[in-house]
Design a protein around this motif. Sequence first.
Motif, PDB file in Angstrom:
ATOM      1  N   UNK A  30      -6.680  33.780 -49.686  1.00 36.48           N
ATOM      2  CA  UNK A  30      -5.890  32.692 -50.258  1.00 36.48           C
ATOM      3  C   UNK A  30      -5.455  31.714 -49.179  1.00 36.48           C
ATOM      4  N   UNK A  31      -4.983  32.229 -48.059  1.00 34.10           N
ATOM      5  CA  UNK A  31      -4.575  31.361 -46.952  1.00 34.10           C
ATOM      6  C   UNK A  31      -5.749  30.523 -46.449  1.00 34.10           C
ATOM      7  N   UNK A  32      -6.915  31.142 -46.319  1.00 35.10           N
ATOM      8  CA  UNK A  32      -8.083  30.411 -45.819  1.00 35.10           C
ATOM      9  C   UNK A  32      -8.500  29.306 -46.783  1.00 35.10           C
ATOM     10  N   UNK A  33      -8.626  29.632 -48.059  1.00 31.79           N
ATOM     11  CA  UNK A  33      -9.060  28.639 -49.052  1.00 31.79           C
ATOM     12  C   UNK A  33      -8.104  27.457 -49.079  1.00 31.79           C
ATOM     13  N   UNK A  34      -6.808  27.748 -49.082  1.00 34.95           N
ATOM     14  CA  UNK A  34      -5.827  26.669 -49.166  1.00 34.95           C
ATOM     15  C   UNK A  34      -5.751  25.860 -47.869  1.00 34.95           C
ATOM     16  N   UNK A  35      -5.848  26.502 -46.713  1.00 37.26           N
ATOM     17  CA  UNK A  35      -5.853  25.763 -45.451  1.00 37.26           C
ATOM     18  C   UNK A  35      -7.055  24.846 -45.386  1.00 37.26           C
ATOM     19  N   UNK A  36      -8.201  25.369 -45.770  1.00 39.41           N
ATOM     20  CA  UNK A  36      -9.430  24.570 -45.794  1.00 39.41           C
ATOM     21  C   UNK A  36      -9.289  23.386 -46.754  1.00 39.41           C
ATOM     22  N   UNK A  37      -8.735  23.644 -47.924  1.00 37.06           N
ATOM     23  CA  UNK A  37      -8.552  22.591 -48.924  1.00 37.06           C
ATOM     24  C   UNK A  37      -7.622  21.491 -48.416  1.00 37.06           C
ATOM     25  N   UNK A  38      -6.502  21.876 -47.818  1.00 35.22           N
ATOM     26  CA  UNK A  38      -5.545  20.884 -47.343  1.00 35.22           C
ATOM     27  C   UNK A  38      -6.102  20.086 -46.168  1.00 35.22           C
ATOM     28  N   UNK A 214       1.334  26.487 -48.273  1.00 35.29           N
ATOM     29  CA  UNK A 214      -0.079  26.870 -48.219  1.00 35.29           C
ATOM     30  C   UNK A 214      -0.446  27.802 -49.370  1.00 35.29           C
ATOM     31  N   UNK A 215       0.083  29.025 -49.385  1.00 34.03           N
ATOM     32  CA  UNK A 215      -0.399  30.022 -50.350  1.00 34.03           C
ATOM     33  C   UNK A 215       0.314  29.986 -51.694  1.00 34.03           C
ATOM     34  N   UNK A 216       1.544  29.445 -51.724  1.00 36.91           N
ATOM     35  CA  UNK A 216       2.281  29.407 -52.977  1.00 36.91           C
ATOM     36  C   UNK A 216       2.901  30.741 -53.355  1.00 36.91           C
ATOM     37  N   UNK A 217       3.559  30.796 -54.513  1.00 31.05           N
ATOM     38  CA  UNK A 217       4.312  31.995 -54.912  1.00 31.05           C
ATOM     39  C   UNK A 217       3.468  33.232 -55.164  1.00 31.05           C
ATOM     40  N   UNK A 218       2.156  33.086 -55.337  1.00 33.30           N
ATOM     41  CA  UNK A 218       1.313  34.259 -55.595  1.00 33.30           C
ATOM     42  C   UNK A 218       0.900  34.987 -54.320  1.00 33.30           C
ATOM     43  N   UNK A 219       1.377  34.523 -53.166  1.00 34.38           N
ATOM     44  CA  UNK A 219       0.984  35.173 -51.907  1.00 34.38           C
ATOM     45  C   UNK A 219       1.260  36.670 -51.891  1.00 34.38           C
ATOM     46  N   UNK A 220       2.463  37.132 -52.295  1.00 37.35           N
ATOM     47  CA  UNK A 220       2.696  38.587 -52.269  1.00 37.35           C
ATOM     48  C   UNK A 220       1.782  39.357 -53.223  1.00 37.35           C
TER      49      UNK A 220
END
Length: 263
Positions: A30-38, A214-220
């Motif tokens: 999730x962190x990778x996809x969102x970092x790449x997207x941003x 970056x990851x939002x509330x679904x990170x956990x």
Amino acid sequence: MVELDPLIRGFYRDRYREDDRLARSGHGQLEFVRTQELLRRFLPVPPATVLDVGGATGVHAKWLAADGYSVHLVDPVVEHVEKAAAVGGFGASVGDARRLSQATDSVDVTLLLGPLYHLVELDDRVQALREASRVTRPGGLVVAAGISRYAGLLEYGCNGGLTEENLQLFTAAFATGRNHDDPEGFTNAHFHQVDELRGEFEAAGLRDVEVLGVEGPAAPVLHNAAPEDVARLLPSAVRLARLLESDPRVISAGFHFLAFGRV
């Protein structure tokens, strides 16, 4: 000369596997996809020049180079740089975010997707941002990642690990932003509040500063998901993170921020 806390150096050399950090867990993906997207949203079009400061073993440098950017990676951990150099497609050298060897106004974008974690003193973080600004051309972009002040509490509160015995460790880190080396967990680090990270950018002279989750509330949820469930959960988590990335009421509910500023 690179000055790196021996505990931090030992953490990355002996205790932590950086190579696949963003692939081996649901949260990492999730962190990778969102970092790449941003980054793709904000970066200028290729073949702009990108300096990836604290780029570790090249997880982001690799795809940026594949996208057509001219990339050079800098990291203080020699073992990281050796692995990054073996990837190919971009340059790699040992260096310190606070004292970059690159020339003034020499790159279009400077990324600090890790250095601010481990520069635990405010002056060092601002100095790293000033150095990023120095080497970036006027009008260029500086991007830095920060760990949310809530990250430890969220992680342990959602995985069953928060107890009366260890609660004080997490509340102390939340109050001060300072995480102390834990042989069973993370090493010395600074955890940010949103306004704090924005203020550091502004103190370094950067303008048009924007801080996004970056990851939002679904990170956990992704952090604790079974491997076989990640593919099902990830698309929804990305949509949620995207929807709430700038909402001040929930931006700290993820594990990381990305801050963007102009030189």
